[in-house]
Design a protein around this motif. Structure first.
Motif, PDB file in Angstrom:
ATOM      1  N   THR B 262       1.183  -1.266  -0.240  1.00  0.00           N
ATOM      2  CA  THR B 262      -0.212  -0.058  -0.301  1.00  0.00           C
ATOM      3  C   THR B 262       0.671   0.848   0.128  1.00  0.00           C
ATOM      4  N   LEU B 263       0.615   2.822   0.141  1.00  0.00           N
ATOM      5  CA  LEU B 263       0.692   3.478  -0.019  1.00  0.00           C
ATOM      6  C   LEU B 263       1.515   3.850   1.459  1.00  0.00           C
ATOM      7  N   ALA B 264       0.967   2.881   2.382  1.00  0.00           N
ATOM      8  CA  ALA B 264       1.629   3.210   3.995  1.00  0.00           C
ATOM      9  C   ALA B 264       3.339   2.919   4.034  1.00  0.00           C
ATOM     10  N   THR B 265       3.070   1.293   3.008  1.00  0.00           N
ATOM     11  CA  THR B 265       3.996   0.063   3.406  1.00  0.00           C
ATOM     12  C   THR B 265       5.507   0.894   2.618  1.00  0.00           C
ATOM     13  N   VAL B 266       4.738   1.105   1.573  1.00  0.00           N
ATOM     14  CA  VAL B 266       6.095   1.542   0.699  1.00  0.00           C
ATOM     15  C   VAL B 266       6.797   3.115   1.509  1.00  0.00           C
ATOM     16  N   LYS B 267       5.964   4.361   2.033  1.00  0.00           N
ATOM     17  CA  LYS B 267       6.131   5.029   2.274  1.00  0.00           C
ATOM     18  C   LYS B 267       7.060   4.520   3.537  1.00  0.00           C
ATOM     19  N   GLU B 268       6.240   3.117   4.500  1.00  0.00           N
ATOM     20  CA  GLU B 268       7.788   2.995   5.772  1.00  0.00           C
ATOM     21  C   GLU B 268       9.051   2.798   4.678  1.00  0.00           C
ATOM     22  N   GLN B 269       8.742   2.110   4.268  1.00  0.00           N
ATOM     23  CA  GLN B 269       9.913   1.133   3.559  1.00  0.00           C
ATOM     24  C   GLN B 269      11.173   1.867   2.804  1.00  0.00           C
ATOM     25  N   LEU B 270      10.405   3.588   2.222  1.00  0.00           N
ATOM     26  CA  LEU B 270      11.099   4.220   1.567  1.00  0.00           C
ATOM     27  C   LEU B 270      12.337   4.906   2.337  1.00  0.00           C
ATOM     28  N   LEU B 271      11.630   5.907   4.212  1.00  0.00           N
ATOM     29  CA  LEU B 271      12.294   5.815   4.405  1.00  0.00           C
ATOM     30  C   LEU B 271      13.161   5.329   5.452  1.00  0.00           C
ATOM     31  N   TYR B 272      12.694   3.674   5.448  1.00  0.00           N
ATOM     32  CA  TYR B 272      13.556   3.115   6.003  1.00  0.00           C
ATOM     33  C   TYR B 272      15.131   2.866   6.050  1.00  0.00           C
ATOM     34  N   GLU B 273      16.344   3.500   7.504  1.00  0.00           N
ATOM     35  CA  GLU B 273      17.181   3.533   7.278  1.00  0.00           C
ATOM     36  C   GLU B 273      17.227   4.814   6.924  1.00  0.00           C
ATOM     37  N   VAL B 274      17.037   5.837   5.714  1.00  0.00           N
ATOM     38  CA  VAL B 274      17.752   7.521   5.270  1.00  0.00           C
ATOM     39  C   VAL B 274      18.146   7.867   6.543  1.00  0.00           C
ATOM     40  N   LEU B 275      19.220   8.655   6.579  1.00  0.00           N
ATOM     41  CA  LEU B 275      19.228   9.988   7.462  1.00  0.00           C
ATOM     42  C   LEU B 275      18.687  11.313   6.372  1.00  0.00           C
ATOM     43  N   ASP B 276      19.637  11.586   6.369  1.00  0.00           N
ATOM     44  CA  ASP B 276      19.307  12.647   5.007  1.00  0.00           C
ATOM     45  C   ASP B 276      18.470  11.831   4.034  1.00  0.00           C
ATOM     46  N   PRO B 277      17.009  12.477   3.612  1.00  0.00           N
ATOM     47  CA  PRO B 277      16.485  12.127   2.618  1.00  0.00           C
ATOM     48  C   PRO B 277      16.801  12.864   1.200  1.00  0.00           C
ATOM     49  N   ALA B 278      17.459  13.994   1.160  1.00  0.00           N
ATOM     50  CA  ALA B 278      17.161  14.292  -0.113  1.00  0.00           C
ATOM     51  C   ALA B 278      19.137  14.014  -0.182  1.00  0.00           C
ATOM     52  N   ALA B 279      19.543  13.732   0.496  1.00  0.00           N
ATOM     53  CA  ALA B 279      21.051  12.508   0.314  1.00  0.00           C
ATOM     54  C   ALA B 279      21.180  11.379   0.847  1.00  0.00           C
ATOM     55  N   TYR B 280      20.530  10.578   0.027  1.00  0.00           N
ATOM     56  CA  TYR B 280      20.705   8.983   0.305  1.00  0.00           C
ATOM     57  C   TYR B 280      22.154   8.376  -0.233  1.00  0.00           C
ATOM     58  N   LEU B 281      23.190   8.399   0.542  1.00  0.00           N
ATOM     59  CA  LEU B 281      24.777   7.958   0.237  1.00  0.00           C
ATOM     60  C   LEU B 281      24.964   6.659  -0.103  1.00  0.00           C
ATOM     61  N   GLN B 282      25.670   6.032  -1.494  1.00  0.00           N
ATOM     62  CA  GLN B 282      25.671   5.295  -2.160  1.00  0.00           C
ATOM     63  C   GLN B 282      26.769   5.099  -2.995  1.00  0.00           C
ATOM     64  N   PRO B 283      27.054   4.198  -3.085  1.00  0.00           N
ATOM     65  CA  PRO B 283      29.158   4.482  -3.891  1.00  0.00           C
ATOM     66  C   PRO B 283      28.449   5.105  -5.516  1.00  0.00           C
ATOM     67  N   ASP B 284      27.792   4.734  -6.216  1.00  0.00           N
ATOM     68  CA  ASP B 284      27.114   5.074  -7.189  1.00  0.00           C
ATOM     69  C   ASP B 284      26.272   6.511  -7.363  1.00  0.00           C
ATOM     70  N   VAL B 285      25.961   6.901  -6.139  1.00  0.00           N
ATOM     71  CA  VAL B 285      25.051   8.109  -6.041  1.00  0.00           C
ATOM     72  C   VAL B 285      24.121   8.381  -5.060  1.00  0.00           C
ATOM     73  N   SER B 286      24.194  10.188  -5.068  1.00  0.00           N
ATOM     74  CA  SER B 286      23.560  10.806  -3.939  1.00  0.00           C
ATOM     75  C   SER B 286      22.391  10.732  -4.302  1.00  0.00           C
ATOM     76  N   ALA B 287      21.367   9.425  -3.478  1.00  0.00           N
ATOM     77  CA  ALA B 287      19.968   9.965  -4.489  1.00  0.00           C
ATOM     78  C   ALA B 287      19.017  10.533  -3.397  1.00  0.00           C
ATOM     79  N   ASP B 288      18.450  11.606  -3.870  1.00  0.00           N
ATOM     80  CA  ASP B 288      17.591  12.515  -3.826  1.00  0.00           C
ATOM     81  C   ASP B 288      15.611  11.961  -3.714  1.00  0.00           C
ATOM     82  N   PHE B 289      15.789  11.770  -2.230  1.00  0.00           N
ATOM     83  CA  PHE B 289      14.194  11.205  -2.275  1.00  0.00           C
ATOM     84  C   PHE B 289      12.652  11.975  -1.951  1.00  0.00           C
TER      85      PHE B 289
END
Lengths: 104, 451
Positions: B262-289
């Motif tokens: 559901t929208l709710a399950t996806v929102k919870e997982q989207l933010l799971y273990e994310v600190l700054d949602p504008a800069a999710y740091l990965q080896p290939d990219v810094s993603a913006d959620f």
């Protein structure tokens, strides 16, 4: 007063000694109320001494969500903490017990 | 429009096996991905390998491979079968690949092409690195933990897996790779995304992030009745994503499986273990959620905003020996149960001090009251019908740590009334610290074997 659980759901995650708790409005229409009242100060008072480091709040209006980041909140982190719930997975439940003023 | 279907076969090393089989049988997948490597799992695997107790790969690898490989080459509604990508190589991807080849031959899959990705193990590089390298999440430098270092592994990006797929691998086995990169890699390979196409890499990273914990997207770690009802958790279905060349994805799961997206399950997982949602740091990219848009269209459809600049460094997890934790527990019930647990704790505090036990840190929890609820409690609490005292202490040796459990057990005959159900344990602590290193220090290398 009412509990945060009446308006929102939450999920907690961990990175090292940092805990992260998302708070998501059940109804996106309640997001402005949450953004206004679920302040860093109120959250800090609710958790008290268990959060040793600073608390940051990120706003996600497009998702109707707030993301709280707690530094030094996991007694050293999952790999070495003496605590029972070293991940802090139960902390979303503690967050949802926070009391907020009733909406007008 | 071509879409690629990525399925999540595991969200952690100990995850259920049956949902992966369900996906392999009925998911019509292009890729089945098993994410099985938590932060310290790889250091534990190194320790077991060094001690000669294991080959160093995921202990459930044989079971998972036997379960899903028979379906790998079976044509389905969407194509000719699926390829498998996993980080179950842990501390020894080569041995994991060889074991997989053995299993494949047993299953009659002669010729199966199995690639393994090396390059994440930077233990020797860190032994030679400047000791002044700062630790990321606490005060101190590499020098503080180097003497006790067990292993150091860099979080690689998607490139090694993309190379392996380009070489025709049907199974790709890695050690430490950033979790979302396990899912980003097949998208880069299939759609030919450029390594500087930040929007698509960011979108692929969001898809990978949503899938990497498997059941946490379909209602696991979510159910909280009556407001958050999830049907069929005992037969929870794991998710897949149908991803288009532009990075948009539709999330789904096998029809008839348990759980719900559901929208709710996806929102919870989207933010799971994310600190700054504008800069999710990965080896290939810094993603913006922050600008991710979710829309429910039967199965949920998500559109994802782009990522930003590539960080110039790689994160390394350093596992190091950090002493031992001893634990003991005992239960009390009936009137005054909590007060008797507190009396037991006071007795043990006094005995630990009187005996001069060499504990650097101790902890006393009353389970049922304040073990995980470490926030301030309301002043008056009802007396719980039963509680469990938990005692934990840190010590430099296993022998000293074992004293915790012995002292708790001795409460049977020397402590408060009606104490029962003692359990005790001792474990070695492999702690994890993080450092950043230049990208050049950890380049992926791909090798191929054929079953």
């Amino acid at each position: 007063m009412m509990r945060l659980a009446a308006l929102a759901h939450a999920r907690s995650g961990d990175k090292g000694d940092t805990s992260q708790i998302s708070v998501i409005a059940h109804d996106p229409a309640d997001y402005p109320f949450l953004a206004a009242h679920l302040t860093v100060e109120r959250v800090a008072a609710h958790f008290g001494p268990m959060i040793e480091g600073p608390i940051r709040r990120y706003e996600l209006p497009a998702l109707g969500a707030l993301n709280f980041v707690f530094e030094r909140a996991l007694a050293g982190g999952v790999t070495r903490a003496l605590t029972l719930d070293a991940h802090g997975k139960c902390l979303s439940g503690v967050m949802l017990a926070l009391e907020l003023p009733d909406p007008q | 429009m071509k879409t690629i279907r990525l399925g999540a076969g595991a969200g952690f090393a100990g995850d259920r096996l049956d949902p992966a089989l369900e996906l392999a049988e009925k998911g019509a997948l292009d890729y089945l991905v098993f994410e099985c490597l938590a932060e310290r799992t790889i250091a534990l695997a190194h320790r077991e390998r060094l001690a000669g107790r294991s080959a160093g790969f995921d202990p459930l690898l044989p079971a998972r491979m036997r379960l899903v490989l028979p379906h790998l080459r079976r044509p389905h509604a969407r194509g000719a079968g699926f390829r498998l990508i996993t980080n179950m190589g842990a501390a020894n991807p080569r041995a994991a690949a060889e074991e997989t080849a053995r299993i494949a031959r047993e299953l009659g899959l002669a010729g199966l092409r199995i690639a393994y990705v090396l390059g994440d193990d930077v233990t020797e590089i860190l032994r030679a690195a400047p000791p002044t390298l700062p630790l990321l999440d606490r005060a101190g430098t590499l020098a503080d933990i180097a003497p006790e270092m067990v292993a150091a592994n860099a979080y690689l990006g998607a490139a090694g897996i993309v190379d392996a797929l380009a070489q025709g691998a049907e199974v790709v086995i890695t050690g430490r790779v950033a979790d979302p990169a396990l899912f980003l890699a097949p998208l880069v390979f299939e759609f030919g995304w450029d390594w500087e196409d930040w929007d698509r890499l960011g979108q692929g990273t969001v898809v990978g992030h949503l899938l990497e914990c498997a059941g946490q997207l379909t209602g696991g770690y979510f159910a909280d009745p009556p407001r958050k009802e999830i049907p069929g958790l005992a037969r929870l279905g794991f998710p897949f994503a149908d991803v288009s060349a532009d990075g948009r994805a539709v999330l789904g799961k096998v029809e008839g499986s348990g759980g719900r997206i559901t929208l709710a399950t996806v929102k919870e997982q989207l933010l799971y273990e994310v600190l700054d949602p504008a800069a999710y740091l990965q080896p290939d990219v810094s993603a913006d959620f922050t600008e991710v848009r979710l829309e429910e269209r039967g199965p949920s459809r998500i559109a994802v905003s782009g990522g930003r600049a590539r960080p110039p460094t790689l994160k390394v997890s350093v596992g190091y020996r950090d002493g031992f934790i001893g634990e003991g527990e005992i239960s009390y019930a009936g009137p005054g149960a909590a007060a008797r647990a507190e009396l037991a704790a006071a007795i043990l505090r006094e005995r630990f001090a009187w005996r001069g036990l060499p504990f650097s840190e101790t902890r006393f929890d009353v389970i049922g009251r304040d073990a995980v609820w470490r926030a301030p409690l309301p002043p008056s609490l009802p007396d719980p019908p039963e509680v469990r005292l938990r005692v934990a202490a840190r010590a430099g040796t296993a022998e000293a740590a074992a004293e915790v459990g012995r002292e708790v057990e001795a409460l049977y005959t020397n402590g408060p009334a009606g104490g029962g159900g003692v359990r005790q344990s001792v474990r070695e602590v492999i702690a994890v610290a993080s450092v950043l290193i230049p990208r050049e220090w950890a380049a992926p290398r791909v090798a191929m074997i054929t079953a």
